[in-house]
Design a protein around this motif. Structure first.
Motif, PDB file in Angstrom:
ATOM      1  N   GLY A  54       0.807  -1.214   0.000  1.00 56.85           N
ATOM      2  CA  GLY A  54       0.000   0.000   0.000  1.00 56.85           C
ATOM      3  C   GLY A  54       0.838   1.261   0.000  1.00 56.85           C
ATOM      4  N   GLY A  55       2.054   1.159  -0.551  1.00 57.41           N
ATOM      5  CA  GLY A  55       2.982   2.284  -0.527  1.00 57.41           C
ATOM      6  C   GLY A  55       2.611   3.444  -1.424  1.00 57.41           C
ATOM      7  N   ASP A  56       1.501   3.342  -2.156  1.00 53.42           N
ATOM      8  CA  ASP A  56       1.030   4.479  -2.941  1.00 53.42           C
ATOM      9  C   ASP A  56       0.184   5.428  -2.114  1.00 53.42           C
ATOM     10  OD1 ASP A  56      -0.840   2.394  -2.716  1.00 53.42           O
ATOM     11  OD2 ASP A  56      -1.984   3.151  -4.427  1.00 53.42           O
ATOM     12  N   GLN A  57      -0.084   5.053  -0.859  1.00 53.72           N
ATOM     13  CA  GLN A  57      -0.934   5.859   0.011  1.00 53.72           C
ATOM     14  C   GLN A  57      -0.091   6.732   0.942  1.00 53.72           C
ATOM     15  OE1 GLN A  57      -4.306   5.861  -0.367  1.00 53.72           O
ATOM     16  NE2 GLN A  57      -3.833   4.502  -2.099  1.00 53.72           N
ATOM     17  N   PRO A  58      -0.609   7.914   1.305  1.00 54.19           N
ATOM     18  CA  PRO A  58       0.112   8.774   2.255  1.00 54.19           C
ATOM     19  C   PRO A  58       0.093   8.190   3.657  1.00 54.19           C
ATOM     20  CG  PRO A  58      -2.032   9.714   1.750  1.00 54.19           C
ATOM     21  CD  PRO A  58      -1.851   8.544   0.831  1.00 54.19           C
ATOM     22  N   ARG A  59       0.997   8.653   4.490  1.00 55.69           N
ATOM     23  CA  ARG A  59       1.081   8.197   5.865  1.00 55.69           C
ATOM     24  C   ARG A  59      -0.046   8.798   6.706  1.00 55.69           C
ATOM     25  NH1 ARG A  59       6.772   7.774   8.603  1.00 55.69           N
ATOM     26  NH2 ARG A  59       5.450   6.377   9.801  1.00 55.69           N
ATOM     27  N   THR A  60      -0.516   8.021   7.682  1.00 53.68           N
ATOM     28  CA  THR A  60      -1.569   8.490   8.589  1.00 53.68           C
ATOM     29  C   THR A  60      -1.086   8.585  10.029  1.00 53.68           C
ATOM     30  OG1 THR A  60      -2.349   6.201   8.870  1.00 53.68           O
ATOM     31  CG2 THR A  60      -3.373   7.523   7.126  1.00 53.68           C
ATOM     32  N   MET A  61       0.063   8.009  10.331  1.00 47.97           N
ATOM     33  CA  MET A  61       0.685   8.039  11.649  1.00 47.97           C
ATOM     34  C   MET A  61      -0.169   7.377  12.735  1.00 47.97           C
ATOM     35  SD  MET A  61       3.558   9.272  11.029  1.00 47.97           S
ATOM     36  CE  MET A  61       4.528  10.365  10.001  1.00 47.97           C
ATOM     37  N   ASP A  62      -1.098   6.511  12.347  1.00 51.45           N
ATOM     38  CA  ASP A  62      -1.872   5.753  13.322  1.00 51.45           C
ATOM     39  C   ASP A  62      -1.578   4.270  13.127  1.00 51.45           C
ATOM     40  OD1 ASP A  62      -3.191   5.108  10.988  1.00 51.45           O
ATOM     41  OD2 ASP A  62      -4.977   6.291  11.431  1.00 51.45           O
ATOM     42  N   ASP A  63      -2.423   3.409  13.682  1.00 57.03           N
ATOM     43  CA  ASP A  63      -2.179   1.971  13.571  1.00 57.03           C
ATOM     44  C   ASP A  63      -2.287   1.458  12.144  1.00 57.03           C
ATOM     45  OD1 ASP A  63      -1.722   1.800  16.263  1.00 57.03           O
ATOM     46  OD2 ASP A  63      -3.760   1.156  16.785  1.00 57.03           O
ATOM     47  N   GLU A  64      -2.964   2.216  11.272  1.00 60.34           N
ATOM     48  CA  GLU A  64      -3.115   1.819   9.877  1.00 60.34           C
ATOM     49  C   GLU A  64      -2.066   2.466   8.976  1.00 60.34           C
ATOM     50  OE1 GLU A  64      -5.268  -0.536   8.798  1.00 60.34           O
ATOM     51  OE2 GLU A  64      -5.573  -0.799  10.957  1.00 60.34           O
ATOM     52  N   ASP A  65      -1.107   3.147   9.547  1.00 66.19           N
ATOM     53  CA  ASP A  65      -0.055   3.791   8.775  1.00 66.19           C
ATOM     54  C   ASP A  65       0.738   2.750   7.991  1.00 66.19           C
ATOM     55  OD1 ASP A  65       1.732   6.251   8.326  1.00 66.19           O
ATOM     56  OD2 ASP A  65       3.149   4.760   9.077  1.00 66.19           O
ATOM     57  N   VAL A  66       0.950   2.990   6.709  1.00 72.26           N
ATOM     58  CA  VAL A  66       1.582   1.976   5.854  1.00 72.26           C
ATOM     59  C   VAL A  66       3.014   1.667   6.286  1.00 72.26           C
ATOM     60  CG1 VAL A  66       0.113   2.417   3.857  1.00 72.26           C
ATOM     61  CG2 VAL A  66       2.200   3.765   4.158  1.00 72.26           C
ATOM     62  N   ILE A  67       3.747   2.657   6.761  1.00 70.59           N
ATOM     63  CA  ILE A  67       5.130   2.431   7.194  1.00 70.59           C
ATOM     64  C   ILE A  67       5.150   1.674   8.512  1.00 70.59           C
ATOM     65  CG2 ILE A  67       7.292   3.530   7.846  1.00 70.59           C
ATOM     66  CD1 ILE A  67       6.644   3.679   4.871  1.00 70.59           C
ATOM     67  N   LYS A  68       4.264   2.030   9.408  1.00 73.94           N
ATOM     68  CA  LYS A  68       4.198   1.322  10.689  1.00 73.94           C
ATOM     69  C   LYS A  68       3.856  -0.140  10.476  1.00 73.94           C
ATOM     70  CE  LYS A  68       2.088   1.530  15.278  1.00 73.94           C
ATOM     71  NZ  LYS A  68       1.161   2.285  16.171  1.00 73.94           N
ATOM     72  N   LYS A  69       2.902  -0.413   9.602  1.00 74.11           N
ATOM     73  CA  LYS A  69       2.520  -1.799   9.325  1.00 74.11           C
ATOM     74  C   LYS A  69       3.652  -2.552   8.627  1.00 74.11           C
ATOM     75  CE  LYS A  69      -1.787  -2.407   7.909  1.00 74.11           C
ATOM     76  NZ  LYS A  69      -3.022  -2.218   7.124  1.00 74.11           N
ATOM     77  N   PHE A  70       4.391  -1.862   7.760  1.00 69.22           N
ATOM     78  CA  PHE A  70       5.539  -2.489   7.105  1.00 69.22           C
ATOM     79  C   PHE A  70       6.593  -2.880   8.138  1.00 69.22           C
ATOM     80  CE2 PHE A  70       9.908  -1.771   5.646  1.00 69.22           C
ATOM     81  CZ  PHE A  70      10.017  -2.749   4.677  1.00 69.22           C
ATOM     82  N   ARG A  71       6.911  -1.969   9.048  1.00 66.52           N
ATOM     83  CA  ARG A  71       7.933  -2.249  10.053  1.00 66.52           C
ATOM     84  C   ARG A  71       7.517  -3.382  10.983  1.00 66.52           C
ATOM     85  NH1 ARG A  71       9.106   4.201  10.907  1.00 66.52           N
ATOM     86  NH2 ARG A  71      10.897   4.342   9.479  1.00 66.52           N
ATOM     87  N   ASN A  72       6.246  -3.418  11.332  1.00 67.84           N
ATOM     88  CA  ASN A  72       5.765  -4.519  12.171  1.00 67.84           C
ATOM     89  C   ASN A  72       5.801  -5.840  11.411  1.00 67.84           C
ATOM     90  OD1 ASN A  72       5.257  -2.794  14.323  1.00 67.84           O
ATOM     91  ND2 ASN A  72       3.116  -2.463  13.758  1.00 67.84           N
ATOM     92  N   GLY A  73       5.595  -5.785  10.110  1.00 68.93           N
ATOM     93  CA  GLY A  73       5.471  -7.000   9.327  1.00 68.93           C
ATOM     94  C   GLY A  73       6.774  -7.691   8.981  1.00 68.93           C
TER      95      GLY A  73
END
Length: 508
Positions: free
Chosen positions: A185-204
């Motif tokens: 989902g890297g085409d989406q902007p960051r939201t800085m919450d639990d659904e943030d694409v970068i946060k989910k990537f790092r957790n994954g």
């Protein structure tokens, strides 16, 4: 043992004057895993067979062409429409390979996991059922990068699990390549919450073998797919397009912008979209001429298919930088080819968390700069807190040196573990490292600052090692690191006599 001479005469002996040379391994050799139109060389199947190619035309011969990526169109509010890609047709390997070549790519390996009728499964990538995918790549020592564009077609949980296996493949199973990972989902902007694409990537991606991976954000708006490659057959429901085009001309008639006779003629042409025997090329050209709305629909489809993840572009950048400047150069501050813009415009402030997160899982930014284009603005591995493996070029350079020295040392296997062999090993490795130093791969004012090689009893080995048949070699190298942060300090000084207009050479 010396030769025993028993017959009088003259004997000639040749003695090597130079040490054995070491052939450097390839530095930029990506392996692409994904689905292709076909996979055959003549009558021989290439399914799950790592196959080296050197050009896109060679790919066409062996693996076919592009997938027919289809969209579903539906009427929207206010007379508009919506488009949604049909994920069953959205295979990404082919266009990713085009993006790779558009950014300087060269030879690479292709591992076809199936054709365009296949269901995308994580087991295809790991090779658990087919002995293909990652399992097949274990038998190929040459690839130095791993990419899997079609893994983005998996569910997010499966995608994250697979990326962890990519890191394990590189850091544990082979120890000779790096994984270029994607942000789901890297085409989406960051939201800085639990659904943030970068946060989910790092957790994954977990915490293992992070120094063997790198990733880039955001995705890219590219020009890979051209307008002449698309027509109404890229729609999964042409009847939906007929309804939208018909409603559009009906509205134009009601508004007095179009007479009814022209409307009827146009609607008759629209109906041909659902005909199985329609001449696609002629009908497409006719619709382009009479319907601005049809042209807009194709433009939106083109924009959709041209939104691409950046790993393939970065594989091309790695290849290009290696050829032009050498593997020691960080693959950053380089413009991307066939790219219009990133899908998200990142500012310097926004990049802080990408580059220097608390957990160290650095994500490299891709940013637009006025007058320069779209630049790669990061050069870190996922192990951003490591002093040893923070930078992509350091990780890749050491892998290059390790594999080159390993291949060169294999000729000494089963040689006597004696000082004579140790001297030969030392000379062979030192000569290779000296070449790396003179080419700029290693840094230092002298060879003693750039590298050292040690092998011998009492220094790297014990008597027990020799009894066990173990030769231990210690190699230390100084690898060039990028100037990631350049700090220029300014301060004011008082104007001197010259600055104040005093005459040169004046009397005291």
């Amino acid at each position: 043992m010396a030769q025993v001479l028993s017959t009088p005469g003259v004997y000639v002996e040749e003695k090597s004057a130079f040490s054995t040379s070491v052939v450097p391994v390839a530095t930029a050799m990506p392996a692409f895993l994904g689905y292709t139109e076909k996979a055959a060389r003549g009558s021989k199947s290439l399914l799950n067979v790592p196959t080296k190619i050197s050009s896109l035309s060679e790919y066409h011969q062996l693996f076919g062409g592009a997938p027919k990526i289809k969209h579903t169109i539906a009427a929207g509010e206010g007379g508009g429409y919506t488009l949604e890609v049909d994920k069953a047709t959205d295979f990404k390997l082919y266009n990713s390979l085009r993006l790779f070549y558009a950014n300087g790519g060269g030879s690479c390996y292709i591992v076809s996991l199936g054709d365009y009728s296949s269901e995308v499964k994580s087991a295809d990538f790991t090779g658990e059922e087919t002995a293909g995918g990652l399992q097949a790549l274990l038998r190929e020592p040459e690839p130095t990068m791993l990419l899997a564009p079609d893994s983005l077609l998996l569910a997010e949980e499966d995608f994250n699990s697979l990326q962890q296996q990519f890191l394990m493949h590189c850091g544990k199973d082979t120890k000779s390549r790096v994984a270029l990972l994607e942000v789901f989902g890297g085409d989406q902007p960051r939201t800085m919450d639990d659904e943030d694409v970068i946060k989910k990537f790092r957790n994954g991606i977990g915490t293992n073998f992070l120094d063997f991976g790198a990733t880039y954000y955001p995705w890219l708006n590219t020009t890979i797919v051209k307008s002449d490659e698309l027509d109404f057959t890229n729609l999964a429901n042409p009847d939906g397009l007929v309804s939208i085009l018909t409603a559009n001309v009906t509205a134009a008639v009601e508004a007095g912008k179009l007479d009814e006779s022209k409307s009827a003629a146009m609607q008759e042409i629209f109906q041909q979209l659902t005909s199985d025997d329609a001449n696609v090329k002629n009908l497409h050209n006719t619709l382009l001429a009479i319907s601005p709305l049809y042209k807009q629909v194709l433009s939106d489809i083109r924009h959709s298919v041209n939104v691409m993840a950046p790993a393939a572009a970065m594989a091309g950048v790695y290849s290009m930088v290696d050829k032009v400047s050498g593997i020691q150069k960080a693959p950053a501050n380089v413009s991307l080819g066939a790219v219009v813009s990133p899908t998200v415009n990142i500012t310097s402030k926004m990049q802080e968390d990408l580059n220097l997160p608390l957990d160290g899982k650095a994500v490299n930014a891709i940013r637009p700069f006025p007058g320069k284009g779209v630049l790669v603005w990061g050069a870190r591995t996922l192990d951003g807190n490591s002093q040893d493996w923070r930078y992509v070029n350091v990780r890749r350079t050491l892998l290059f040196i390790e594999q080159t020295i390993k291949n060169g040392a294999e000729r000494f296997v089963f040689e006597p573990n004696t000082p004579s062999t140790w001297n030969s090993v030392t000379s062979t490795i030192a000569n290779a490292l000296n070449k790396f130093w003179t080419s700029g791969i290693l840094t230092g004012n002298s060879t003693t600052e750039a590298f050292s090689v040690q092998v011998g009893l009492g220094s790297t080995m014990t008597a027990t090692d020799i009894l066990d048949g173990i030769m231990r070699i210690t190699v230390k190298v100084a690898i060039a690191r990028p100037a990631e942060f350049i700090v220029i300090t300014f301060q004011q000084q008082m104007a001197g006599a010259d600055a104040a207009g005093g005459s040169e050479g004046g009397e005291e």
